[in-house]
Scaffold this active site. Structure first.
Site, PDB file in Angstrom:
ATOM      1  N   LYS A  27      42.079  38.498  44.457  1.00 32.63           N
ATOM      2  CA  LYS A  27      40.989  39.324  45.013  1.00 32.63           C
ATOM      3  C   LYS A  27      41.275  40.820  44.872  1.00 32.63           C
ATOM      4  CE  LYS A  27      42.824  40.889  49.011  1.00 32.63           C
ATOM      5  NZ  LYS A  27      42.786  42.213  49.587  1.00 32.63           N
ATOM      6  N   THR A  82      37.152  42.969  50.568  1.00 26.89           N
ATOM      7  CA  THR A  82      37.889  43.972  49.797  1.00 26.89           C
ATOM      8  C   THR A  82      37.000  44.646  48.755  1.00 26.89           C
ATOM      9  OG1 THR A  82      39.757  42.478  50.087  1.00 26.89           O
ATOM     10  CG2 THR A  82      40.093  44.322  48.646  1.00 26.89           C
TER      11      THR A  82
HETATM   12  O1  LIG Z   1      44.100  42.563  51.967  1.00 26.74           O
HETATM   13  C1  LIG Z   1      43.436  43.346  52.617  1.00 26.74           C
HETATM   14  C2  LIG Z   1      42.367  42.932  53.538  1.00 26.74           C
HETATM   15  O2  LIG Z   1      42.338  41.550  53.713  1.00 26.74           O
HETATM   16  C3  LIG Z   1      43.688  44.807  52.474  1.00 26.74           C
HETATM   17  O3  LIG Z   1      43.159  45.206  51.275  1.00 26.74           O
HETATM   18  P1  LIG Z   1      43.703  46.518  50.545  1.00 26.74           P
HETATM   19  O4  LIG Z   1      45.159  46.286  50.247  1.00 26.74           O
HETATM   20  O5  LIG Z   1      42.869  46.651  49.318  1.00 26.74           O
HETATM   21  O6  LIG Z   1      43.489  47.664  51.499  1.00 26.74           O
END
Ligand SMILES: O=C(CO)COP(=O)(O)O
Ligand SMILES: NC(=O)C1=CN([C@@H]2O[C@H](COP(=O)(O)OP(=O)(O)OC[C@H]3O[C@@H](n4cnc5c(N)ncnc54)[C@H](O)[C@@H]3O)[C@@H](O)[C@H]2O)C=CC1
Length: 372
Positions: free
Chosen positions: A216, A273
């Site tokens: 993701k 995300t």
């Molecule tokens: O994994 C995350 C939310 O579930 C955090 O995402 P980021 O690392 O892109 O900030």
């Protein structure tokens, strides 16, 4: 929490036992938020970070001034920079340092780790070079410990502020976990972490959960890149949906379940995300899409962006197991092979027409002489 009795064992519901003492390894924003959840659920929680100054500042201010400034943490949470102290008497461990540190972290923990205690991965990635899922890295370094994962759509700051949040706790079910599910690490950890605002679900599909978390972030970079380049909602929805297809194919190729990919740790986290500038992965993509140079992104401040390093390991693993992941390939080419952003995405959209699902096995090439 009452767990229904295992089949054939009668009607009396059995109670799962929460863990009494937890070690959370990693004092970044997510480790701190998870430790705060566990402590406020009543579990004796020690939070380890490598810097003594940060552990001291946390103990004094009851805040994490670097990673979650302004958010009050439970008074019962015990921060420390002493790994032996953090792990002493722990009944389970949450491992929350960035994915590239995991093997070294496992080695550092080994001499202090109580025998056989479960380890739940809360970081997201695939090991570079080996192509190992992070659970395999832990099995490699720390044999004899049940290894699982806790993952889902969970921005650390929102979790620490007490916004209602849900996540999946996955450990492979062993034979005796099916007979006595109330003793399974996934059930016990879920119960340990449950609060009014934090709602865990239990799964036995660690592979699906880990693939969801690793992929993701790469798709979120793609969404950011196209958003930064000036495209809008249609484009983002297409990337999220086709990204989920890539996630599903990789998870299935590695023995994971497609239902996991449609759950919190797959679709849930992907949607979160890819939809928010709170995400560091989406933000990196957006800045690059706007033409900002990599070393000037985030104002030049070093920032954990798992999808950036994991674009390499995800693509490498997909190639090894023969899964096509065109969006991840595009992100990889732009980030790591110097491919031009606009042309790479134009080529992504101009690929031969395929079936949806891809199992339909249709490939249509444009007529010769058609406009590109
Ligand atoms: O994994 C995350 C939310 O579930 C955090 O995402 P980021 O690392 O892109 O900030
Ligand atoms: N922040 C979030 O909202 C969420 C993060 N995660 C995952 O959690 C993991 C950790 O991320 P964050 O807590 O956000 O990071 P962060 O950027 O808030 O903090 C990273 C922490 O790791 C420490 N660190 C760096 N290298 C280290 C090493 N070699 N050994 C030990 N510690 C080291 C740093 O000192 C810092 O405290 C990542 O895999 C991330 O994808 C998962 C869900 C939510």
């Amino acid at each position: 929490m009452d767990i229904p009795p295992a089949r054939g064992t009668g009607d009396t519901p059995r109670r799962a036992e929460p863990y009494a003492r937890l070690a959370v390894i990693g004092m970044g924003s997510w480790g701190t938020a998870l430790a705060a959840v566990a402590a406020s659920a009543g579990c004796e929680t020690r939070l380890w970070g490598r810097r003594e100054s940060l552990a001291k500042a946390m103990a004094e201010t009851r805040q994490n001034p670097e990673h979650l400034p302004g958010i009050d943490l439970p008074a019962t949470l015990h921060p420390t920079s002493d790994l032996a102290e953090a792990l002493d008497g722990a009944e389970a461990v949450l491992l929350v340092t960035p994915s590239h540190t995991l093997r070294d972290m496992a080695r550092a923990m080994k001499p202090h780790l109580p025998e056989g205690i479960p380890i739940a991965l809360c970081c997201k990635g695939i090991e570079r070079g080996t192509g190992f899922l992070l659970s395999h890295v832990i099995e490699d370094e720390l044999p004899g410990h049940p290894v699982g994962a806790l993952s889902g759509p969970t921005f650390a700051k929102e979790t620490a502020l007490g916004h209602p949040t849900a996540a999946t706790v996955a450990f492979p079910f062993r034979h005796h976990d099916r007979i006595a599910p109330e003793r399974a690490p996934a059930a016990r950890l879920a119960l340990t972490m449950q609060t009014q605002n934090f709602r865990p679900y239990v799964s036995d599909d660690i592979v699906g959960v880990e693939v969801g978390g690793a992929v993701k972030n790469v798709i979120a970079i793609a969404c950011g890149m196209m958003t930064g380049a000036g495209f809008a909602e249609n484009t983002r929805a297409a990337l999220i949906t086709r990204g989920m297809d890539e996630m599903k194919l990789l998870a299935e190729a590695l023995g994971g379940k497609r239902e996991t990919v449609t759950g919190l740790a797959g679709a849930g986290d992907l949607t979160l995300t890819c939809s928010s500038t709170t995400s560091r992965n989406m933000s990196l993509g957006t800045q690059l899409g706007q033409g900002i140079a990599r070393d000037e992104c985030f104002g030049g401040k070093p920032t954990v962006v798992e999808g950036e390093v994991n674009a390499i390991s995800v693509v490498d693993l997909a190639r090894r197991v023969g899964v096509e992941m065109p969006i991840c390939e595009a992100v990889h080419a732009i980030l790591h092979e110097g491919a031009p952003l606009a042309e790479t995405f134009r080529d992504l959209w101009a690929r031969p027409i395929e079936g949806e699902p891809r199992a339909l096995d249709i490939t249509l090439h444009p007529h010769e002489g058609d406009p590109a």
